[in-house]
Design an enzyme around this catalytic site. Sequence first.
Site, PDB file in Angstrom:
ATOM      1  CB  CYS B  12      -0.906  -0.009   1.235  1.00 10.54           C
ATOM      2  SG  CYS B  12      -0.006   0.156   2.781  1.00 10.54           S
ATOM      3  CG  HIS B  72       2.743  -0.849  11.864  1.00  9.17           C
ATOM      4  ND1 HIS B  72       3.461  -2.014  11.738  1.00  9.17           N
ATOM      5  CD2 HIS B  72       1.645  -0.996  11.100  1.00  9.17           C
ATOM      6  CE1 HIS B  72       2.802  -2.839  10.935  1.00  9.17           C
ATOM      7  NE2 HIS B  72       1.709  -2.250  10.532  1.00  9.17           N
ATOM      8  CD  GLU B 124      -2.256   1.863  12.544  1.00  4.45           C
ATOM      9  OE1 GLU B 124      -2.071   0.959  11.702  1.00  4.45           O
ATOM     10  OE2 GLU B 124      -3.253   2.611  12.521  1.00  4.45           O
ATOM     11  CG  ASN B 218      -2.466  -6.178   5.654  1.00  5.54           C
ATOM     12  OD1 ASN B 218      -2.555  -6.648   4.523  1.00  5.54           O
ATOM     13  ND2 ASN B 218      -1.324  -5.679   6.118  1.00  5.54           N
ATOM     14  CB  SER B 260       3.644  -5.460   4.856  1.00  5.40           C
ATOM     15  OG  SER B 260       2.941  -6.585   5.340  1.00  5.40           O
TER      16      SER B 260
END
Lengths: 282, 282
Positions: B12, B72, B124, B218, B260
């Site tokens: 991302c 993060h 995070e 994720n 990632s």
Amino acid sequence: MEIILAKRAGFCFGVKRATQMAFEAAEKEGKTYSLGPIIHSPQVVHRLEEMGVKVLKGLGEITDGTIIVRSHGVTSEELEEAVQKELEVVDATCPFVKKAQENVQNLSEAGYEVVVVGDADHPEVQGIVSYAKGKVYVVGSEEEAARLPKMKKIGIVAQTTQSFDNLKHVVLECLRKGAEIRIFNTICDATAVRQQEATALARTVDCMIVIGGYNSANTKRLAEVCAELQPRTHQIETAQEINPAWFGGVAKVGVTAGASTPKWLIDEVIERIREIDSAKTS
Amino acid sequence: MEIILAKRAGFCFGVKRATQMAFEAAEKEGKTYSLGPIIHSPQVVHRLEEMGVKVLKGLGEITDGTIIVRSHGVTSEELEEAVQKELEVVDATCPFVKKAQENVQNLSEAGYEVVVVGDADHPEVQGIVSYAKGKVYVVGSEEEAARLPKMKKIGIVAQTTQSFDNLKHVVLECLRKGAEIRIFNTICDATAVRQQEATALARTVDCMIVIGGYNSANTKRLAEVCAELQPRTHQIETAQEINPAWFGGVAKVGVTAGASTPKWLIDEVIERIREIDSAKTS
């Protein structure tokens, strides 16, 4: 017949305060006016009229005297006009409505586009909306909220008598419309409390009497929710409207009243039901 | 076999940026460190280690050099410590995470109690939370939100990878907890977009390969949502983990990757599947 009066029937805090302020103002010397009906009870408005308080449609009708601002509030432009005309202002706006007006003004000044959850035709909402200095939308339902545009910063305020469910739906829709949302939950629980107590009562009685102005939104809604549970529900404004036939075969009567219904109207209704009952049993 | 790669698989925006910054820092002279893994891809972290970037558990381990702040983010205390030690700081915190940190700080300074919608164990979230100067709560579910106390002013911020549904539930619970609520929807759509594309793909293929670190939340979630639709879903970190037996009777293979996962790992996986397919058909 057993007559059961809901614990919190009639005047809410804001209406009680406004009525007191209006009667006090009426007792003073000089010309006294109210901009629109002071509260949504034609009987209270009539009593004030008898004491000389004239109901105006607009400030254009007068040049001096005392102006009472009704419990639902007025627009910022109307208040401004009253100040410019150097009228004496008795501000009987419900403090909870005042808070909603202030929230809208602050949000607007801080760059938020404002969404007012409420009924666009209601004077309270028209007053609240007038305090927005930027963009403002009135949203009465989930469907209307879905049609709102995308916004950067959304401020949300509610008409004080809105249902919590409606506010919830609008907030969820707005969560998809903007990255920042600031909500002031300005709903006053007086409406919800009256509805909860009235529906609890409606379940246990054979007949339900709801007292309040036909122009009172909260009384109308109170009668609606009671009628869903008790088909023998009747909304009346005064004791004179009671039909003795309503009580045929009735053992328990429930009585409640909207937030703008004064105690004396409730007392008269209970008195009248007692009379009918005496006539039945004698 | 037909191999279909999801349109948005892998890096991302924030991870791509952090990785670039890390490799640039690694190429420079001097000692270079990262506080925790720079991104949740052991393979990328390993490459950086080969270039001399040492992963630290805490800043106590060093007295000088360059410190790369992972995507993060880190806690405000850690950043403060780095500044006090006069380390050179390469801040690779994802700008969306940075925004959430700033929102928490601003809300906190403006007198809001802060609710962070997220996973309390995630770095995070630990970073975001550290920017609150007053009361702060981490809430991972509707049930946890229901246990929040009543508050006057509630500020809500979300971990960037949270689901919109979870934010929604927490907002609704908070509507009952306080009169003023200010929400910053800090959810980044990268996670949702990857999930939507991956599930659409999983429906149309006979086998689904999800590439990404086992420590990547994720990626794990991506594999879970695919597995619900396609039982023949396999999460891997590298091409070496692929078992040729997975492709027996398979006509279409879907491939996706967590936010990632670098492109070279995806390329290696596709190459490996092609090899297996050639061996099958020859």
